[in-house]
Scaffold this active site. Structure first.
Site, PDB file in Angstrom:
ATOM      1  N   GLU A 179     -18.180  33.775 -14.124  1.00 18.87           N
ATOM      2  CA  GLU A 179     -18.324  33.910 -12.665  1.00 18.87           C
ATOM      3  C   GLU A 179     -19.634  34.598 -12.264  1.00 18.87           C
ATOM      4  O   GLU A 179     -20.176  34.334 -11.185  1.00 18.87           O
ATOM      5  CB  GLU A 179     -17.165  34.729 -12.113  1.00 18.87           C
ATOM      6  CG  GLU A 179     -17.434  35.252 -10.721  1.00 18.87           C
ATOM      7  CD  GLU A 179     -16.320  36.099 -10.176  1.00 18.87           C
ATOM      8  OE1 GLU A 179     -15.595  35.577  -9.335  1.00 18.87           O
ATOM      9  OE2 GLU A 179     -16.180  37.260 -10.559  1.00 18.87           O
ATOM     10  N   ASP A 180     -20.123  35.480 -13.130  1.00 20.40           N
ATOM     11  CA  ASP A 180     -21.289  36.273 -12.725  1.00 20.40           C
ATOM     12  C   ASP A 180     -22.591  35.488 -12.722  1.00 20.40           C
ATOM     13  O   ASP A 180     -23.603  35.967 -12.213  1.00 20.40           O
ATOM     14  CB  ASP A 180     -21.414  37.501 -13.642  1.00 20.40           C
ATOM     15  CG  ASP A 180     -20.254  38.447 -13.427  1.00 20.40           C
ATOM     16  OD1 ASP A 180     -19.838  38.594 -12.260  1.00 20.40           O
ATOM     17  OD2 ASP A 180     -19.745  39.004 -14.410  1.00 20.40           O
ATOM     18  N   HIS A 196     -18.269  45.519  -9.514  1.00 19.40           N
ATOM     19  CA  HIS A 196     -18.625  44.470  -8.555  1.00 19.40           C
ATOM     20  C   HIS A 196     -17.734  44.589  -7.310  1.00 19.40           C
ATOM     21  O   HIS A 196     -16.644  45.160  -7.392  1.00 19.40           O
ATOM     22  CB  HIS A 196     -18.343  43.084  -9.149  1.00 19.40           C
ATOM     23  CG  HIS A 196     -19.225  42.685 -10.289  1.00 19.40           C
ATOM     24  ND1 HIS A 196     -18.730  42.311 -11.511  1.00 19.40           N
ATOM     25  CD2 HIS A 196     -20.572  42.565 -10.382  1.00 19.40           C
ATOM     26  CE1 HIS A 196     -19.729  41.975 -12.316  1.00 19.40           C
ATOM     27  NE2 HIS A 196     -20.858  42.133 -11.663  1.00 19.40           N
ATOM     28  N   CYS A 209     -13.215  36.748 -12.831  1.00 18.90           N
ATOM     29  CA  CYS A 209     -14.527  36.568 -13.484  1.00 18.90           C
ATOM     30  C   CYS A 209     -14.503  35.596 -14.638  1.00 18.90           C
ATOM     31  O   CYS A 209     -15.551  35.228 -15.151  1.00 18.90           O
ATOM     32  CB  CYS A 209     -15.084  37.909 -13.930  1.00 18.90           C
ATOM     33  SG  CYS A 209     -14.001  38.775 -15.030  1.00 18.90           S
TER      34      CYS A 209
HETATM   35  N1  CIR Z   1     -17.140  39.378 -12.244  1.00 17.98           N
HETATM   36  C1  CIR Z   1     -16.703  40.270 -13.096  1.00 17.98           C
HETATM   37  O1  CIR Z   1     -15.757  40.997 -12.827  1.00 17.98           O
HETATM   38  N2  CIR Z   1     -17.341  40.392 -14.245  1.00 17.98           N
HETATM   39  C2  CIR Z   1     -16.977  41.287 -15.265  1.00 17.98           C
HETATM   40  C3  CIR Z   1     -18.137  41.552 -16.162  1.00 17.98           C
HETATM   41  C4  CIR Z   1     -17.804  42.516 -17.241  1.00 17.98           C
HETATM   42  C5  CIR Z   1     -18.934  42.746 -18.220  1.00 17.98           C
HETATM   43  N3  CIR Z   1     -18.500  43.595 -19.277  1.00 17.98           N
HETATM   44  C6  CIR Z   1     -20.127  43.366 -17.547  1.00 17.98           C
HETATM   45  O2  CIR Z   1     -20.207  44.592 -17.471  1.00 17.98           O
HETATM   46  O3  CIR Z   1     -21.014  42.648 -17.099  1.00 17.98           O
END
Ligand code: CIR
Length: 258
Positions: free
Chosen positions: A67-68, A163, A248
């Site tokens: 998702e990111d 986030h 995510c």
């Molecule tokens: N959209 C989200 O909730 N992403 C989670 C990302 C977790 C990853 N460990 C991070 O810190 O980027």
């Protein structure tokens, strides 16, 4: 008819090295994580979503949090520039995947940073968290990309969680749900329902009354069931240890017509 396609990405064998920012590091069971990911994908498929696997990125520990890397609005895929430098190599294969699906592609450019977990769409309102991973230039670029397409972009300060969507998402009727102790500015949201658990603030709308939720939010699942929703519960404990949540692990492509 709008598509029900969703991008997902298989966990990297290096998942356990994923970033943690706001919580203590805990040991991640990589085999269990793969099992949980497969159950998550199965839940999407069972509820009518065609899942599309982005090519895995074995060297990127956080790549399962697909998702990111991209934000969809209508048929436009905005490829992000993650605020976490270790995540920047994740975007290339995602760009290939969305271009292959016929999306128009746009990009967040340096000095902008933005991660998809900071973007919550409710109809044509696009809330964007300005926090540890998304900077002011990223917010400006998101506005420039989506406002001409009809979006109203609302920036929201985020300082207590990774986030925006770590603490706030929305129900199918547009009611914003959030866990107040982890929010900076609950009053920004006009129709707001507080939930009793942090993980309860994360729902993926599967269609109709069905809400995909984490097993770690049983009280909130009960609250939603009592409001006439149908929680579909998955255990994602190994991803939660890395500050991940149900939202995510996929990107739903709802604006495409197929
Ligand atoms: N959209 C989200 O909730 N992403 C989670 C990302 C977790 C990853 N460990 C991070 O810190 O980027």
């Amino acid at each position: 008819m709008p598509s029900k396609k969703a991008l997902v990405r298989r966990p990297s064998p290096r998942l356990a090295e994923g970033l943690v920012t706001h919580i203590e590091r805990e040991r991640v069971d990589a085999d269990l994580a793969v099992e949980q990911w497969e159950e998550y994908v199965k839940a999407l498929r069972t509820h009518g979503w065609e899942t599309i696997e982005v090519d895995p990125a074995d060297d990127c520990p956080d790549s399962v949090f697909v998702e990111d890397t991209v934000v969809m609005y209508k048929n436009v895929a905005l490829i992000t520039r993650p605020g976490a430098e270790s995540r920047r190599d994740e975007t290339a294969a995602v760009e290939e995947a969305v271009a292959g699906l016929g999306c128009s592609v746009n990009w967040i450019w340096e000095p902008g940073t933005l991660e998809g977990g900071d973007v919550l769409k409710i109809g044509d309102t696009v809330y964007v968290g300005r926090g540890g991973r998304t900077n002011a230039a990223g917010v400006q670029q998101l506005r420039a990309a989506f406002e001409p397409l009809g979006a109203r972009v609302v920036a929201v300060p985020v300082s207590k969680v990774l986030h925006l969507k770590s603490a706030v998402t929305a129900l199918p009727d547009g009611t914003v749900i959030g866990h107040i102790p982890r929010m900076d500015a609950p009053s920004l949201f006009a129709r707001f329902l507080p939930v009793p658990e942090e993980a309860g603030s994360h729902v993926v709308l599967l269609g109709g009354a069905k809400l995909l939720m984490a097993a770690s939010a049983p009280k909130t699942a009960e609250l939603f069931a009592d409001l006439g929703y149908e929680p579909v519960v998955v255990d994602i404990s190994e991803f939660e240890k890395l500050e991940g949540c149900v939202t995510c692990l996929s990107v739903r492509l709802r604006g495409l017509y197929a």
